[in-house]
Design a protein around this motif. Structure first.
Motif, short mmCIF file in Angstrom:
data_model
loop_
_atom_site.label_atom_id
_atom_site.label_comp_id
_atom_site.label_asym_id
_atom_site.label_seq_id
_atom_site.Cartn_x
_atom_site.Cartn_y
_atom_site.Cartn_z
N UNK A 167 -40.84 -32.40 20.48
CA UNK A 167 -41.28 -32.03 18.81
C UNK A 167 -40.81 -33.58 18.21
N UNK A 168 -41.72 -34.06 17.53
CA UNK A 168 -41.52 -35.11 16.34
C UNK A 168 -41.79 -34.88 15.05
N UNK A 169 -40.92 -35.56 14.33
CA UNK A 169 -41.08 -35.13 12.83
C UNK A 169 -40.94 -36.27 11.97
N UNK A 170 -41.65 -36.84 11.83
CA UNK A 170 -41.90 -38.91 11.17
C UNK A 170 -42.85 -39.26 11.52
N UNK A 171 -42.96 -40.42 10.53
CA UNK A 171 -43.75 -41.48 10.43
C UNK A 171 -44.60 -41.98 11.37
N UNK A 172 -45.03 -42.80 11.85
CA UNK A 172 -45.71 -43.29 13.48
C UNK A 172 -46.15 -43.95 13.03
N UNK A 173 -45.23 -45.53 13.11
CA UNK A 173 -45.24 -47.15 13.12
C UNK A 173 -45.60 -46.89 14.08
N UNK A 174 -46.39 -47.55 15.06
CA UNK A 174 -47.08 -48.56 15.21
C UNK A 174 -45.81 -48.87 16.78
N UNK A 175 -44.64 -48.55 15.90
CA UNK A 175 -43.49 -48.99 17.43
C UNK A 175 -43.77 -48.05 18.16
N UNK A 176 -43.35 -46.82 16.99
CA UNK A 176 -43.41 -45.47 18.13
C UNK A 176 -44.29 -44.70 18.02
N UNK A 177 -45.87 -45.07 18.86
CA UNK A 177 -47.07 -44.76 18.75
C UNK A 177 -46.67 -45.06 20.48
N UNK A 178 -46.08 -46.77 20.68
CA UNK A 178 -45.89 -47.25 21.96
C UNK A 178 -45.10 -46.32 22.00
N UNK A 179 -43.71 -46.06 21.94
CA UNK A 179 -43.11 -45.00 22.97
C UNK A 179 -43.96 -43.48 22.69
N UNK A 180 -44.46 -43.31 22.51
CA UNK A 180 -45.28 -42.05 22.61
C UNK A 180 -46.61 -41.53 23.28
N UNK A 181 -46.67 -43.32 23.10
CA UNK A 181 -48.01 -43.38 24.60
C UNK A 181 -46.94 -43.43 25.94
N UNK A 182 -45.76 -43.76 25.81
CA UNK A 182 -45.29 -43.77 27.11
C UNK A 182 -44.75 -42.11 27.68
N UNK A 183 -44.10 -41.51 26.68
CA UNK A 183 -43.70 -40.33 26.62
C UNK A 183 -45.26 -39.88 27.15
N UNK A 184 -46.45 -39.82 27.27
CA UNK A 184 -47.60 -38.84 27.38
C UNK A 184 -47.96 -39.23 28.76
N UNK A 185 -47.92 -40.92 28.73
CA UNK A 185 -47.82 -41.29 30.85
C UNK A 185 -46.91 -40.35 31.30
N UNK A 186 -45.66 -40.70 31.33
CA UNK A 186 -44.98 -39.51 31.92
C UNK A 186 -45.38 -37.83 32.01
N UNK A 187 -46.37 -37.55 31.19
CA UNK A 187 -46.92 -36.05 31.38
C UNK A 187 -45.76 -35.40 30.51
#
Length: 358
Positions: A167-187
């Motif tokens: 879980x992540x709690x907080x605002x989804x800045x552009x930079x944060x979304x790009x890191x979430x993409x990496x989490x997602x891309x790794x399953x």
């Protein structure tokens, strides 16, 4: 020594940061009075000139308390108060050009801090590079680095055995979304509690919805769909109540902290650890004091956004090792309660006011 504690209204967050400091001062027998600026009038501000306290602690005094210094008369009053005046800078403002574009508030926080720092005698910041910059700009002030803290009475740790997911709690800045993409891309699926009213929404679902709807419509749609959950989560406006926040931190196997504008450790780090959450935290590059507060794989799990493969390997191994995760959770709780409670930090603030920076 007796102290007044002054704080802006939104620092009465449900994890009790400001009132935690007030309670700590009261326990130590040093509290003279406290003022929540959300309920203060100009008269209350002017009466600070007659305080009987030896020192006044201003939480967010430089950058978040404009009522204190929004006129020449108030600035003159504040500057001439005989008591020592300590401002806790709660925002980080040391940034590069990339951060400036991502987080425009950083520049404003920096401007406000530099404009108002001269009104105080002591300044504390949790970002060590900000401390270096402030010492250069204001060599005549007592300035110190001090990590943020947490009111440990607000959180109740639980066993990790029944937890699942991230879980992540907080605002989804552009930079944060790009890191979430990496989490997602790794399953690695990360549930997101963002500032657009999306409780426990899988990031991929959030992303697909955002493509189809503008932000306002998305917020209304999600809040209707998750109305019952939203009513449980929101105490008022978008703030969590303490019980719900504690439940969130204990619901998930991992609590992910994403890169943000604050370059030190935010209060979220100490909250998650105090609640017994297993924290995945970006490594604070270039901030050795901050990095040394906790040990990787002992109190939390550091990750490097530029070396994500190494983190994924650690993550996958730990996901299968609940015993190790329980040890990390326990160690984090113990260290935060021992060194980073509001009571410990208040003792350090009082020592700083008495003896200056070490």
């Amino acid at each position: 020594m007796k102290v007044d504690i002054i704080f802006p209204e939104f620092f009465t967050w449900t994890w009790n940061y400001s009132y935690g400091l007030v309670d700590a001062a009261d326990q130590l027998g040093v509290l003279n009075q406290y003022i929540n600026l959300g309920f203060a009038t100009d008269r209350d501000i002017y009466e600070l000139g007659d305080t009987s306290a030896d020192a006044i602690i201003f939480v967010g005094g430089c950058e978040h308390s404009s009522i204190l210094h929004d006129s020449p008369a108030k600035r003159e009053l504040l500057k001439n108060i005989k008591a020592k005046k300590l401002a806790i800078v709660v925002e980080s403002f040391e940034y590069d050009m990339y951060d400036k574009k991502q987080f425009p508030d950083i520049e404003r926080h920096g401007e406000e801090t530099y404009k108002n720092a001269e009104l105080f005698t002591h300044i504390v910041s949790s970002d060590e590079k900000d401390v270096d910059n402030l010492k250069t700009a204001f060599p005549y002030l007592d300035i110190a680095w001090m990590p943020q803290c947490v009111d440990i009475d607000m959180f109740t740790p639980r066993e990790v055995s029944n937890r699942k997911g991230c879980c992540f709690i907080g605002s989804l800045y552009k930079k944060r979304r790009s890191v979430l993409e990496r989490f997602n891309g790794c399953g690695i699926d990360v549930a997101v509690m963002s500032n657009v009213g999306v409780p426990f929404l899988n990031y991929r679902i959030w992303k697909s919805l955002k493509k189809r709807f503008d932000k306002i419509f998305l917020q209304r749609k999600i809040e209707r769909k998750y109305k019952k959950i939203s009513e449980t989560i929101y105490k008022k406006r978008k703030y969590f109540n303490t019980r719900t926040l504690n439940n969130i931190y204990n619901k998930f196997l991992f609590n992910v902290n994403l890169p943000g504008p604050h370059k030190g450790f935010t209060s979220r780090v100490f909250e998650i650890l105090s609640a017994g959450g297993v924290l995945c935290q970006p490594f604070p590059k270039g901030r050795d004091k901050t990095a040394s507060l906790f040990n990787d794989m002992e109190h939390l799990i550091y990750y490097d956004v530029d070396n994500f493969h190494e983190f994924v390997e650690k993550f996958q191994a730990l996901s299968r090792n609940k015993k190790k995760l329980q040890d990390i959770s326990y160690n984090g709780i113990e260290l935060v309660r021992k060194k980073h409670s509001c009571l410990v930090r208040m003792e350090q603030l009082i020592d700083f006011l008495k003896n200056g920076a070490v």
